[in-house]
Design a protein around this motif. Structure first.
Motif, PDB file in Angstrom:
ATOM      1  N   UNK A 333       3.513 -76.646 -21.450  1.00 43.14           N
ATOM      2  CA  UNK A 333       3.181 -77.316 -22.540  1.00 43.14           C
ATOM      3  C   UNK A 333       2.108 -78.211 -22.435  1.00 43.14           C
ATOM      4  N   UNK A 334       1.984 -78.812 -21.327  1.00 41.26           N
ATOM      5  CA  UNK A 334       0.910 -79.890 -21.043  1.00 41.26           C
ATOM      6  C   UNK A 334      -0.463 -79.086 -20.987  1.00 41.26           C
ATOM      7  N   UNK A 335      -0.262 -77.802 -20.592  1.00 40.38           N
ATOM      8  CA  UNK A 335      -1.579 -76.976 -20.585  1.00 40.38           C
ATOM      9  C   UNK A 335      -1.914 -76.451 -21.656  1.00 40.38           C
ATOM     10  N   UNK A 358      20.149 -74.807 -26.363  1.00 40.30           N
ATOM     11  CA  UNK A 358      18.624 -74.409 -26.610  1.00 40.30           C
ATOM     12  C   UNK A 358      17.891 -75.361 -27.372  1.00 40.30           C
ATOM     13  N   UNK A 359      18.604 -76.309 -28.337  1.00 41.33           N
ATOM     14  CA  UNK A 359      17.919 -77.257 -29.076  1.00 41.33           C
ATOM     15  C   UNK A 359      17.684 -78.432 -28.285  1.00 41.33           C
ATOM     16  N   UNK A 360      18.310 -78.858 -27.149  1.00 38.95           N
ATOM     17  CA  UNK A 360      18.019 -79.941 -26.093  1.00 38.95           C
ATOM     18  C   UNK A 360      16.850 -79.579 -25.384  1.00 38.95           C
ATOM     19  N   UNK A 361      16.813 -78.352 -25.071  1.00 36.64           N
ATOM     20  CA  UNK A 361      15.566 -77.843 -24.358  1.00 36.64           C
ATOM     21  C   UNK A 361      14.318 -77.935 -25.087  1.00 36.64           C
ATOM     22  N   UNK A 365      10.598 -80.208 -25.061  1.00 35.93           N
ATOM     23  CA  UNK A 365       9.313 -79.658 -24.752  1.00 35.93           C
ATOM     24  C   UNK A 365       8.570 -80.186 -26.230  1.00 35.93           C
ATOM     25  N   UNK A 366       9.222 -80.379 -27.176  1.00 36.05           N
ATOM     26  CA  UNK A 366       8.443 -81.174 -28.460  1.00 36.05           C
ATOM     27  C   UNK A 366       7.956 -82.203 -28.296  1.00 36.05           C
ATOM     28  N   UNK A 367       8.600 -83.168 -27.388  1.00 40.56           N
ATOM     29  CA  UNK A 367       8.362 -84.386 -27.367  1.00 40.56           C
ATOM     30  C   UNK A 367       7.529 -84.801 -26.127  1.00 40.56           C
ATOM     31  N   UNK A 368       6.862 -83.742 -25.455  1.00 36.55           N
ATOM     32  CA  UNK A 368       5.881 -84.051 -24.400  1.00 36.55           C
ATOM     33  C   UNK A 368       4.622 -84.313 -25.064  1.00 36.55           C
ATOM     34  N   UNK A 369       3.874 -85.395 -24.360  1.00 41.16           N
ATOM     35  CA  UNK A 369       2.715 -86.026 -24.898  1.00 41.16           C
ATOM     36  C   UNK A 369       1.656 -85.397 -24.087  1.00 41.16           C
TER      37      UNK A 369
END
Length: 369
Positions: A333-335, A358-361, A365-369
């Motif tokens: 996700x960072x890439x 699934x929602x936890x995972x 990933x949605x909250x990665x800066x």
């Protein structure tokens, strides 16, 4: 087998690629067109026994890689129906491959015997009508009668015989289009179908699995991704090829298709796929020049929603470092970003625990800066 032949030729469509003789000497006509998982050397001195033996063993191994293994469900039933030995050694499996010209739905290579008068059009799977005469054996493990065995066309068998993997599967032709039917337990079939729906919600190149039925049982169905113009090879072949030529295979992957490599790690983490081994991801190959172009469509999700009782997932199989699927997905996700294009529907999930995980995972990933 060695006493029965003078020479075999590895063909790619109508082109001679290489020939190997019973004494281990070989002729390489088109070096750039050699399969990635075979290594043949020109014998400069007939007394060089080691090179000759290596050539023979490498040829046997390449042939054997074109035949299903005994861990495939119903493999014994398939071999028995064809009156073939339940083969274990490379040489035994090579015999079977050669009997069916080594054809496969993976690529356009095939094997031509010494002085054999056969052309690619005679054994080309992609233009064969493909009856359903062998589906009962490959997908359900039902033995053929002696009479039916005599009537079966070898091309109806060759595709199933050369399709690797553990789950039961069979090729069928519908309205001129080839599809792969894939069985297994009810949970495995449902997992593959759900993971495919989830992958549809992201911008990723993947195989679309749809529900179908065979003999009253639910199976997944997907359209063929190879053709006369493009083949696929697993990453393990690229890894061996890179080792023999002194370059880093993962750097090569990132250079060729960084985006879909990282998306693979994102999707596998989200759906809990624990089976992304070296044999079920790899490159799409241009059959005209034998060059890798991009990673082939992401496939094989029947082992999804496993290691789904913790947030980390299992160990990631596609990275060099020993990291978790969660760590690989965060790096991805960072890439390249998350690249979600539509919402996932709650009603797709039969198991509320799977929906929760699934929602936890996904939120991580949605909250990665």
């Amino acid at each position: 087998m060695a006493r029965l032949w003078k020479r075999f030729t590895i063909m790619n469509r109508n082109r001679r690629v290489a020939s190997i003789r019973e004494d281990g000497t070989c002729t390489i006509y088109l070096p750039r067109m050699l399969p990635y998982n075979i290594y043949l050397e020109k014998v400069e001195n007939i007394k060089d026994i080691d090179t000759r033996l290596n050539n023979l063993e490498n040829f046997y191994h390449w042939c054997s890689s074109r035949v299903l293994t005994l861990d495939r469900k119903y493999a014994k039933e398939i071999f028995n129906s064809l009156h073939q030995k339940q083969s274990i050694t490379d040489r035994e499996r090579a015999n079977i491959a050669i009997a069916y010209h080594g054809v496969s739905f993976v690529d356009t290579y095939w094997i031509k015997g010494n002085r054999e008068r056969v052309n690619f059009k005679d054994i080309n799977l992609y233009t064969h009508s493909l009856s359903d005469s062998f589906v009962d054996v490959s997908l359900r493990g039902k033995q053929l009668t002696a009479q039916n065995t005599e009537l079966i066309n070898p091309l109806d068998v060759a595709g199933d015989l050369s399709t690797v993997g553990v789950a039961p599967k069979a090729w069928v032709c519908r309205d001129g289009i080839f599809y792969l039917l894939k069985g297994g337990s009810k949970d495995e079939v449902e997992a593959e179908l759900l993971a495919s729906k989830i992958a549809n919600c992201f911008n990723v190149n993947h195989v679309n699995y749809e529900p179908d039925y065979y003999d009253g049982e639910k199976v997944s169905k997907c359209r063929i991704i190879t053709s006369l113009k493009k083949s696929i090879i697993p990453i393990e072949y690229i890894q061996i090829y890179a080792q023999n030529r002194g370059f880093d295979y993962l750097e090569y992957v990132l250079e060729k298709d960084k985006y879909n490599y990282h998306m693979m790690n994102i999707i596998d983490y989200l759906v809990g796929n624990i089976d992304r081994h070296w044999g079920n991801w790899g490159f799409e190959i241009n059959n005209d020049n034998n060059k890798p172009e991009k990673l082939y469509s992401l496939m094989d999700f029947n082992k999804s929603f496993n290691a789904y009782d913790n947030i980390e997932g299992s160990s990631c199989q596609t990275t060099k470092d020993n990291i978790s699927q969660k760590e690989a997905a965060i790096i991805a996700v960072k890439e390249i970003g998350l690249n979600q294009i539509s919402e996932i529907n709650r009603c797709w999930f039969n198991n509320p625990n799977d929906w929760e995980m699934f929602n936890k995972r996904l939120n991580i990933l949605k909250n990665i800066k």
